[in-house]
Design an enzyme around this catalytic site. Structure first.
Site, mmCIF file in Angstrom:
data_model
loop_
_atom_site.group_PDB
_atom_site.id
_atom_site.type_symbol
_atom_site.label_atom_id
_atom_site.label_comp_id
_atom_site.label_asym_id
_atom_site.label_seq_id
_atom_site.Cartn_x
_atom_site.Cartn_y
_atom_site.Cartn_z
ATOM 1 N N ARG A 89 0.928 -1.155 -0.009
ATOM 2 C CA ARG A 89 0.053 0.000 0.209
ATOM 3 C C ARG A 89 0.853 1.238 -0.139
ATOM 4 O O ARG A 89 0.389 2.223 -0.350
ATOM 5 C CB ARG A 89 -0.929 0.072 1.208
ATOM 6 C CG ARG A 89 -2.019 -0.992 1.188
ATOM 7 C CD ARG A 89 -3.323 -0.552 1.897
ATOM 8 N NE ARG A 89 -2.920 -0.284 3.300
ATOM 9 C CZ ARG A 89 -3.804 -0.105 4.291
ATOM 10 N NH1 ARG A 89 -4.844 0.373 3.637
ATOM 11 N NH2 ARG A 89 -3.405 0.262 5.531
ATOM 12 N N ASN A 122 -8.040 5.382 -3.631
ATOM 13 C CA ASN A 122 -7.334 4.615 -2.386
ATOM 14 C C ASN A 122 -5.858 4.720 -2.339
ATOM 15 O O ASN A 122 -5.192 5.014 -3.486
ATOM 16 C CB ASN A 122 -7.771 3.181 -2.759
ATOM 17 C CG ASN A 122 -9.187 2.816 -2.005
ATOM 18 O OD1 ASN A 122 -9.511 3.360 -0.945
ATOM 19 N ND2 ASN A 122 -9.985 2.154 -2.639
ATOM 20 N N ASP A 150 -18.558 1.200 3.929
ATOM 21 C CA ASP A 150 -18.437 0.003 4.832
ATOM 22 C C ASP A 150 -19.776 -0.171 5.739
ATOM 23 O O ASP A 150 -20.115 -1.239 6.253
ATOM 24 C CB ASP A 150 -16.992 0.036 5.565
ATOM 25 C CG ASP A 150 -15.933 0.365 4.608
ATOM 26 O OD1 ASP A 150 -15.081 -0.506 4.440
ATOM 27 O OD2 ASP A 150 -15.809 1.554 4.055
ATOM 28 N N ARG A 153 -22.466 -1.510 4.055
ATOM 29 C CA ARG A 153 -22.317 -3.003 3.965
ATOM 30 C C ARG A 153 -22.662 -3.530 5.430
ATOM 31 O O ARG A 153 -23.368 -4.796 5.705
ATOM 32 C CB ARG A 153 -20.963 -3.233 3.808
ATOM 33 C CG ARG A 153 -20.717 -3.116 2.157
ATOM 34 C CD ARG A 153 -18.966 -3.056 1.935
ATOM 35 N NE ARG A 153 -18.752 -3.072 0.708
ATOM 36 C CZ ARG A 153 -17.752 -2.848 -0.005
ATOM 37 N NH1 ARG A 153 -16.530 -2.310 0.830
ATOM 38 N NH2 ARG A 153 -17.333 -2.499 -1.081
ATOM 39 N N HIS A 170 -29.148 1.013 12.267
ATOM 40 C CA HIS A 170 -28.225 2.171 12.559
ATOM 41 C C HIS A 170 -26.871 1.595 12.922
ATOM 42 O O HIS A 170 -26.922 1.070 14.276
ATOM 43 C CB HIS A 170 -28.700 3.211 13.316
ATOM 44 C CG HIS A 170 -29.920 3.934 12.831
ATOM 45 N ND1 HIS A 170 -30.090 5.010 11.842
ATOM 46 C CD2 HIS A 170 -31.368 3.381 12.901
ATOM 47 C CE1 HIS A 170 -31.332 5.267 11.704
ATOM 48 N NE2 HIS A 170 -32.238 4.446 12.371
ATOM 49 N N HIS A 177 -10.858 3.047 6.031
ATOM 50 C CA HIS A 177 -11.249 2.300 5.122
ATOM 51 C C HIS A 177 -10.467 1.363 4.437
ATOM 52 O O HIS A 177 -9.825 1.443 3.742
ATOM 53 C CB HIS A 177 -11.863 3.261 4.070
ATOM 54 C CG HIS A 177 -12.487 2.492 2.665
ATOM 55 N ND1 HIS A 177 -13.567 1.814 2.833
ATOM 56 C CD2 HIS A 177 -11.994 2.543 1.439
ATOM 57 C CE1 HIS A 177 -13.671 1.052 1.501
ATOM 58 N NE2 HIS A 177 -12.890 1.521 0.821
#
Length: 315
Positions: A89, A122, A150, A153, A170, A177
């Protein structure tokens, strides 16, 4: 704003074009400007969308170079490349940070200072940090898409387990992320009831929610989709539409966008997602809501992971 608004999208690959589609269908806008280093791709996407103009509310869709972001209310940045197999990354961050610095310089040159910038490229938290430090505009007007997807999801998986409409769930994912994200179980409720109150009343009669399995599925969702179809783009487009709607309509909605933290839960100098009030000025407030001790610890681990990448980038 009654539809009299302009959004520019910088980078119209799969995510950028899906976002343009979602925005065109929304009826929120009067203009959508598509910008890409591949001018033919931007023009082709604009024409493809514009040919559906008779099926939606009036909206002008067109392509331009980066100067086309002038007059924008919101600018969405998806420009950059994807992570390659076997690549770290840090490598990805280094290349995309260079792209983002250039893009932000041009945005500041052409777009009004009150325009809100939403970073999607990203790794989004690190790049939101780069954008916030690079821009000449108020940092509150720079946010990342963060964990809005997210969190959606998370709600989807909980709704399936509990047999309720996702809109009545909720729940928030906070932090990065990515792999160090933290499901905020302590803030989760269904129909206004905490999980430990809802589960005994639920007619399904199952045991308590399998938190570890749901958290893992949330965290790994993107990997599974990428394995199956190569990329994720539809759901993030809906997430971006929701963020943009809150900005343009000055809704003061609570969304888990990525923003520069200024002491929340003892964290500063890093961009992460917390439930935040989003309105016409960008991120009005990142809320410091009560979390469990484990969630605060996880959030701080997430911050350290981001700081490690920032140090490698010289930020």
């Amino acid at each position: 704003m009654n539809g009299a608004a302009k959004v520019s999208i910088v980078g119209v690959g799969l995510v950028g074009s899906a976002t343009a589609f979602a925005l065109m269908e929304s009826g929120l806008l009067s203009e959508i400007c598509l910008i890409d280093k591949n001018a033919d791709r931007a023009e082709g996407q604009a024409l493809d969308l514009a040919h559906g103009a008779s099926f939606v509310r009036p909206v002008r869709v067109y392509s331009a170079d980066i100067s086309g972001c002038s007059g924008s209310d919101v600018i969405v940045v998806t420009a950059g490349r994807n992570q390659k197999p076997g690549e770290t990354r840090v490598d990805l961050s280094r290349d995309n940070a260079a792209v983002l610095r250039e893009v932000m310089s041009e945005i500041d040159r052409h777009a009004p200072p009150e325009a809100v910038v939403i970073v999607v490229t990203n790794p989004v938290d690190v790049l939101t940090h780069v954008a916030a430090l690079t821009t000449t505009r108020d940092p509150s007007r720079v946010m990342g898409s963060g964990t809005v997807l997210d969190s959606s999801r998370f709600r989807y998986l909980l709704s399936g387990h509990c047999g309720v409409d996702p809109r009545n769930v909720h729940a928030y994912v906070i932090g990065e992320h990515g792999d160090t994200e933290v499901p905020a179980w302590s803030l989760t409720n269904i129909a206004g009831a905490r999980l430990d109150e809802f589960c005994p009343a639920c007619p399904r009669g199952c045991d308590n929610v399998d938190r570890e399995n749901i958290a893992r599925n949330v965290r790994e969702s993107a990997y599974h989709i990428i394995d199956m179809k190569g990329a994720t783009y539809w759901a993030i487009a809906f997430a971006l539409r929701r963020i943009i709607e809150s900005v343009l309509r000055d809704e003061h909605s609570v969304l888990t966008v990525s923003t520069m933290l200024t002491g929340q839960h003892g964290i500063s100098g890093v961009c992460l997602s917390l439930p935040s009030i989003v309105n016409r000025t960008g991120v009005a407030t990142a809320l410091e809501l009560p979390l469990s001790a484990g969630e605060v610890e996880g959030l701080r681990r997430s911050a350290e992971a981001m700081r490690a990448i920032q140090r490698d980038l010289g930020y």
